[in-house]
Design an enzyme around this catalytic site. Structure first.
Site, PDB file in Angstrom:
ATOM      1  N   GLN A 163       0.879  -1.246  -0.034  1.00  0.00           N
ATOM      2  CA  GLN A 163       0.834  -0.006   0.039  1.00  0.00           C
ATOM      3  C   GLN A 163       1.374   1.363   0.194  1.00  0.00           C
ATOM      4  O   GLN A 163       1.983   1.596   1.027  1.00  0.00           O
ATOM      5  CB  GLN A 163      -1.216  -0.275   0.942  1.00  0.00           C
ATOM      6  CG  GLN A 163      -2.220   0.444   1.142  1.00  0.00           C
ATOM      7  CD  GLN A 163      -3.559   0.032   2.037  1.00  0.00           C
ATOM      8  OE1 GLN A 163      -3.536  -1.069   2.348  1.00  0.00           O
ATOM      9  NE2 GLN A 163      -4.238   0.683   2.391  1.00  0.00           N
TER      10      GLN A 163
ATOM     11  N   SER B 218       4.324  -6.401   2.804  1.00  0.00           N
ATOM     12  CA  SER B 218       3.228  -5.979   3.865  1.00  0.00           C
ATOM     13  C   SER B 218       2.085  -7.101   2.083  1.00  0.00           C
ATOM     14  O   SER B 218       2.595  -8.091   2.309  1.00  0.00           O
ATOM     15  CB  SER B 218       2.406  -4.814   3.904  1.00  0.00           C
ATOM     16  OG  SER B 218       1.190  -4.877   4.794  1.00  0.00           O
ATOM     17  N   LEU B 219       0.993  -6.229   1.346  1.00  0.00           N
ATOM     18  CA  LEU B 219      -0.030  -6.401   0.381  1.00  0.00           C
ATOM     19  C   LEU B 219       1.013  -7.560  -0.372  1.00  0.00           C
ATOM     20  O   LEU B 219       0.096  -8.564  -0.625  1.00  0.00           O
ATOM     21  CB  LEU B 219      -0.722  -5.483   0.215  1.00  0.00           C
ATOM     22  CG  LEU B 219      -0.799  -5.263  -1.417  1.00  0.00           C
ATOM     23  CD1 LEU B 219      -2.414  -6.724  -1.410  1.00  0.00           C
ATOM     24  CD2 LEU B 219      -0.914  -4.745  -2.013  1.00  0.00           C
TER      25      LEU B 219
ATOM     26  N   ARG C 243      -8.980  -9.201   2.979  1.00  0.00           N
ATOM     27  CA  ARG C 243      -7.717  -8.144   3.794  1.00  0.00           C
ATOM     28  C   ARG C 243      -8.153  -6.541   3.413  1.00  0.00           C
ATOM     29  O   ARG C 243      -8.396  -5.957   5.398  1.00  0.00           O
ATOM     30  CB  ARG C 243      -7.074  -8.527   3.957  1.00  0.00           C
ATOM     31  CG  ARG C 243      -5.411  -8.365   3.578  1.00  0.00           C
ATOM     32  CD  ARG C 243      -4.037  -8.349   3.307  1.00  0.00           C
ATOM     33  NE  ARG C 243      -2.866  -8.320   3.949  1.00  0.00           N
ATOM     34  CZ  ARG C 243      -1.851  -7.052   3.824  1.00  0.00           C
ATOM     35  NH1 ARG C 243      -2.260  -6.533   2.994  1.00  0.00           N
ATOM     36  NH2 ARG C 243      -1.251  -7.001   4.671  1.00  0.00           N
TER      37      ARG C 243
ATOM     38  N   HIS D 281      -0.215  -3.553  11.167  1.00  0.00           N
ATOM     39  CA  HIS D 281       0.533  -4.259  11.325  1.00  0.00           C
ATOM     40  C   HIS D 281       1.020  -4.010  12.997  1.00  0.00           C
ATOM     41  O   HIS D 281       2.011  -3.647  13.332  1.00  0.00           O
ATOM     42  CB  HIS D 281       2.139  -3.953  10.273  1.00  0.00           C
ATOM     43  CG  HIS D 281       1.796  -4.672   9.332  1.00  0.00           C
ATOM     44  ND1 HIS D 281       1.637  -5.924   8.567  1.00  0.00           N
ATOM     45  CD2 HIS D 281       1.728  -3.805   7.984  1.00  0.00           C
ATOM     46  CE1 HIS D 281       1.801  -5.928   7.757  1.00  0.00           C
ATOM     47  NE2 HIS D 281       2.105  -4.379   7.105  1.00  0.00           N
TER      48      HIS D 281
ATOM     49  N   GLN E  81       1.084 -12.145   9.618  1.00  0.00           N
ATOM     50  CA  GLN E  81       1.364 -10.607   9.135  1.00  0.00           C
ATOM     51  C   GLN E  81       1.006  -9.757   9.497  1.00  0.00           C
ATOM     52  O   GLN E  81       1.184  -8.230   9.563  1.00  0.00           O
ATOM     53  CB  GLN E  81       0.989 -10.947   7.594  1.00  0.00           C
ATOM     54  CG  GLN E  81       1.920 -10.335   7.086  1.00  0.00           C
ATOM     55  CD  GLN E  81       1.732  -9.815   5.292  1.00  0.00           C
ATOM     56  OE1 GLN E  81      -0.239  -9.120   5.706  1.00  0.00           O
ATOM     57  NE2 GLN E  81       2.036  -9.788   4.716  1.00  0.00           N
TER      58      GLN E  81
END
Length: 311
Positions: free
Chosen positions: A11, A91-92, A116, A200, A249
């Protein structure tokens, strides 16, 4: 023979117009975007290409948009003969990496990313939080600051992006207090990030539980190449471990510096960033100036691979 790694952005890499030229040029990209719009039940391609920017910035749309662009680029590179020896995603981006490694199908990956994004946006509404980038302090200093503010609220490291560049995440008051404390001990720069939640961090726990249910019913395969996970910064190909790491995660920090350092120690010398923007290429330069990372996200960058004899 040099080893190659594909890196996939997360992102904040999105921009209006992303993917438009590859959609118009490569049938593989058109198929991916059109298929995504059907799965999403909204014209994702139109939002990527034309905006409005406010729509594209919504987490539930941002995440699928970046994922789709990244996988479209991957499919083009696969067809012209550029294949990686390993993969990782920020991440993503870990979902895009797993698709590139054959661990998850594109369709299942998009469904997971859609869920998600929706869950993360909802968690951000239910438990409002924020994030901030801190530049110029070491890991230990950031950890000490976060630990000293537990009486105010939740604040923790969220992304170890490059040496001296760490994002923190948590309750608004606690993050603001950490920003002030970071300035007090000599941080070069402290910037609050424009995000819809405390990614996170433990504030994402409700999203994590929702994602667990989706992960349980998703078919995950052993990866065909090693994928370096955000949570452990180590390579894995095991399908059960992959499922567990995707679950963890959401509330654990992204250990990007270690991921790149570990890839280099495993003799990877060529890096390619697949998808919108050049965020990871910039981070790579700060992690190790001796290792090149080439951003591939548009027609010009794909053509340059051919012109430079890289495919």
């Amino acid at each position: 023979m040099s080893k190659k790694a594909f890196l996939f952005p997360g992102q904040a890499s999105q921009f209006v117009g992303m993917g438009k030229d590859i959609y118009e040029t490569f049938p593989q990209a058109k198929n991916i975007f059109d298929s995504a719009s059907e799965i999403m039940e909204l014209d994702l391609a139109k939002i990527c290409f034309e905006g409005p920017e406010d729509d594209l910035k919504q987490t539930r749309i941002t995440q699928p948009a970046i994922f789709v662009h990244s996988v479209a680029v991957f499919n083009i590179l696969k067809d012209i003969g550029l294949k990686p020896n390993a993969a990782a995603g920020h991440s993503l981006g870990e979902y895009s990496a797993l698709v590139s490694a054959g661990a998850i199908s594109f369709e299942d990956g998009l469904k997971l990313v859609k869920i998600r994004g929706e869950l993360m946006q909802k968690a951000g509404t239910e438990k409002p939080g924020t994030m901030a980038a801190i530049i110029g302090l070491g890991n230990d200093q950031i950890n000490d600051i976060c630990n000293s503010l537990k009486n105010i609220g939740t604040v923790c490291p969220a992304n170890y992006n490059s040496p001296g560049q760490i994002a923190i995440s948590g309750d608004v008051n606690a993050v603001h207090a950490a920003m002030h404390a970071a300035k007090e001990v000599g941080a070069k720069k402290v910037v609050e990030l424009v995000v819809s939640g405390a990614f996170h961090s433990p504030l994402m726990q409700s999203a994590q539980e929702g994602l667990a249910a989706a992960l349980k019913t998703t078919e995950i395969f052993d990866a065909q190449i090693p994928v370096y996970s955000n949570v452990k910064a180590e390579p894995t190909t095991n399908k059960n471990e992959i499922r567990d790491l995707l679950y963890k995660q959401l509330t654990n920090p992204v250990r990007w510096v270690e991921i790149i350092q570990n890839m280099i120690s495993y003799n990877i010398t060529e890096f390619y960033e697949l998808g919108p923007g050049q965020v990871l290429s910039g981070l790579n330069k700060r992690i190790d100036r001796n290792v090149d990372c080439k951003p591939i996200g548009d027609v010009a960058s794909i053509k340059s691979l051919k012109e430079n004899g890289q495919v």
